[in-house]
Design an enzyme around this catalytic site. Sequence first.
Site, mmCIF file in Angstrom:
data_model
loop_
_atom_site.group_PDB
_atom_site.id
_atom_site.type_symbol
_atom_site.label_atom_id
_atom_site.label_comp_id
_atom_site.label_asym_id
_atom_site.label_seq_id
_atom_site.Cartn_x
_atom_site.Cartn_y
_atom_site.Cartn_z
ATOM 1 C CB VAL A 28 -39.553 46.273 49.058
ATOM 2 C CG1 VAL A 28 -38.246 46.037 49.796
ATOM 3 C CG2 VAL A 28 -40.608 46.790 50.019
ATOM 4 C CB SER A 56 -33.062 41.073 45.586
ATOM 5 O OG SER A 56 -31.789 40.907 45.047
ATOM 6 N NE ARG A 58 -39.144 38.677 39.243
ATOM 7 C CZ ARG A 58 -38.764 37.605 38.545
ATOM 8 N NH1 ARG A 58 -39.417 36.465 38.679
ATOM 9 N NH2 ARG A 58 -37.741 37.659 37.731
ATOM 10 C CD GLN A 61 -38.000 30.693 48.405
ATOM 11 O OE1 GLN A 61 -37.716 30.094 49.438
ATOM 12 N NE2 GLN A 61 -37.764 30.204 47.205
ATOM 13 N N GLY A 63 -40.702 36.122 53.989
ATOM 14 C CA GLY A 63 -41.677 37.151 54.292
ATOM 15 C C GLY A 63 -41.090 38.404 54.881
ATOM 16 C CD GLU A 128 -38.221 33.624 57.474
ATOM 17 O OE1 GLU A 128 -38.701 33.280 56.409
ATOM 18 O OE2 GLU A 128 -37.547 34.668 57.625
ATOM 19 C CG HIS A 248 -30.594 31.251 52.932
ATOM 20 N ND1 HIS A 248 -31.018 29.971 53.177
ATOM 21 C CD2 HIS A 248 -31.635 32.050 53.280
ATOM 22 C CE1 HIS A 248 -32.256 29.994 53.650
ATOM 23 N NE2 HIS A 248 -32.651 31.253 53.728
ATOM 24 N NE ARG A 297 -31.054 33.756 57.238
ATOM 25 C CZ ARG A 297 -31.927 34.374 56.438
ATOM 26 N NH1 ARG A 297 -31.486 35.244 55.551
ATOM 27 N NH2 ARG A 297 -33.194 34.130 56.490
ATOM 28 C CG HIS A 358 -29.618 35.030 51.434
ATOM 29 N ND1 HIS A 358 -30.506 34.794 50.401
ATOM 30 C CD2 HIS A 358 -30.374 35.439 52.494
ATOM 31 C CE1 HIS A 358 -31.735 35.061 50.810
ATOM 32 N NE2 HIS A 358 -31.680 35.472 52.062
ATOM 33 N NE ARG A 393 -30.961 39.852 55.603
ATOM 34 C CZ ARG A 393 -31.912 39.027 55.189
ATOM 35 N NH1 ARG A 393 -33.176 39.316 55.371
ATOM 36 N NH2 ARG A 393 -31.606 37.912 54.576
ATOM 37 C CB SER A 398 -33.857 42.422 54.023
ATOM 38 O OG SER A 398 -34.422 41.172 53.763
HETATM 39 C C1 SIN Z 1 -35.830 32.964 53.567
HETATM 40 O O1 SIN Z 1 -36.992 32.882 53.206
HETATM 41 O O2 SIN Z 1 -35.239 32.067 54.143
HETATM 42 C C2 SIN Z 1 -35.088 34.211 53.290
HETATM 43 C C3 SIN Z 1 -35.650 35.273 54.103
HETATM 44 C C4 SIN Z 1 -34.627 36.329 54.335
HETATM 45 O O3 SIN Z 1 -33.525 36.247 53.797
HETATM 46 O O4 SIN Z 1 -34.911 37.239 55.091
#
Ligand code: SIN
Length: 566
Positions: A28, A56, A58, A61, A63, A128, A248, A297, A358, A393, A398
Amino acid sequence: MTSTGIRLDAPAPGWAIDADVVVVGSGVAGLTAALRCTAAGLATVVVTKARLDDGSTRWAQGGIAAALGEGDTPEQHLDDTLVAGAGLCDEDAVRLLVTEGPDAVRRLIATGAHFDTDDSGAISLTREGGHHRRRIAHAGGDATGAEISRALVEAVRTRAVRTIENALVLDLLKDEDGRTAGITLHVMGEGQHDGVGAVRAPAVVLATGGMGQVFSATTNPSVSTGDGVALALRAGAEISDLEFVQFHPTVLFLGADSEGQQPLVSEAVRGEGAHLVDAAGTRFMLGQHELAELAPRDIVAKAITRQMQARGTEHMYLDARHFGAAMWEQRFPTILAACRSHGIDPVTEPIPVAPAAHYASGGIRTDRHGRTTVPGLYACGEVACTGVHGANRLASNSLLEGLVFAENIAADIAAGASTPVRDKAVGSALPAGAHGEPVPLLDPAARIQIQRIMTEGAGVLRSADSLAEAAGRLEAIRADEHKAAVPGVEAWETTNLLLVSRVLVAAAAAREETRGCHWREDRPDRDDASWQRHLVVRITPERSLDIRPTASATFPPTVAATPLEP
Ligand code: SIN
């Protein structure tokens, strides 16, 4: 010539092309920078290690986070980001991110990305970890990165931006004044531009992504070998906060010996109400944090690791059976398919999960325009340390960071911070292979050793002893130079992996406290009196690693730097 005087051992460039800007990386951040530079009339070349959509981005997941929902504000997004960053975010950089973020997402939509919407046509937002509001826009359920990548790749092709695929960047070229003059690279199978060559340009944007492959298990694709950070170090640029590696919490557990990229089970699954449980089905996050499974996280990863240690197990479970088949199929089709392909059906059974490497919260030190400490060299996306992540983060920040800072970089280059190549005598930047002294290359067989050393000594659990042992074992690999490998992609990558691993271990050993995603078992508390600061690393002209604490992650200022005690 690099200011450290070193470069990867490689044949002399056999071909060269000229541009105003070369962007390295096609996630991106890279593609956004390339599109904006092209729109500004700059001759832009995108160089990418595999195919345009193989980075990465792609794989993202969950968002992209932005204050788009009713009642949400950039100020609330800022608060959540600062809490996750555990005292080390650059507040001005975060403010820039959260205030420019919503419009940057709207521009991404105008570029062609389609986000999931609700019945009224408004963008659907999920939650999240660490977010106190629903503010994560997603696409295709859990295929956000794939959709963003599709839209940007299509835009790059439509606008006929020049691209070079299957190209590993090697080193930075500089002119006689020490300014950026382009890159050397190795291209596989591109016909006229095959083998080692050069792209000469006065502005280089590094958007090479992360370095997850320094660990045995990671959510990162195989291309994430820290090439950008290694290049920047050799070029004399400063690196900041590399000790903050985010693990993660919920990665599909495929067995203790499983190595390389592992399937992610998005935090958004917890955002929609999945529970973390032990083998008996008991939720263990309750009472540990007010947000329970949606705590930042690092807290969730630590809690899972502690449970695994206490019970002597290799994984815990994520239970989302109550979603039912229809919700799984509609909202999380990618994760459902990945689990089923490994023989686990989340509709009828809890998913075995464990933490894995991650995201690199640190990277190449930049200012708010994405400039590094080397004139003409920019960095954005995961490879950069813009100051927005601090010690950890916040989920889904990101993709947003990549967008916002790439746009700022393009604006800075277009505004003339870098002189167009046609006005400069760039010929002097290419003294036919003599641009620095080659460092011996590692035998690619060392890669797996490096990954194991890093996982054992510098993973989720760290201590002075584990880090000292890791440093010693990495040094032994480095000292084995008589085995110097012949130049080639695997040897270059492995040499990069060793360099970034050494820096990561040195920074993690120096930071004698626990903060954010840096967890020192021997120093379990956050120590604001001594450690409310950043660790900046560079390679000196004498070729040693210089590591020093500074007040700011970003550049400038570099004030009041005090060398660490040896
Ligand atoms: C995730 O979907 O858990 C990862 C998102 C992220 O790392 O920002």
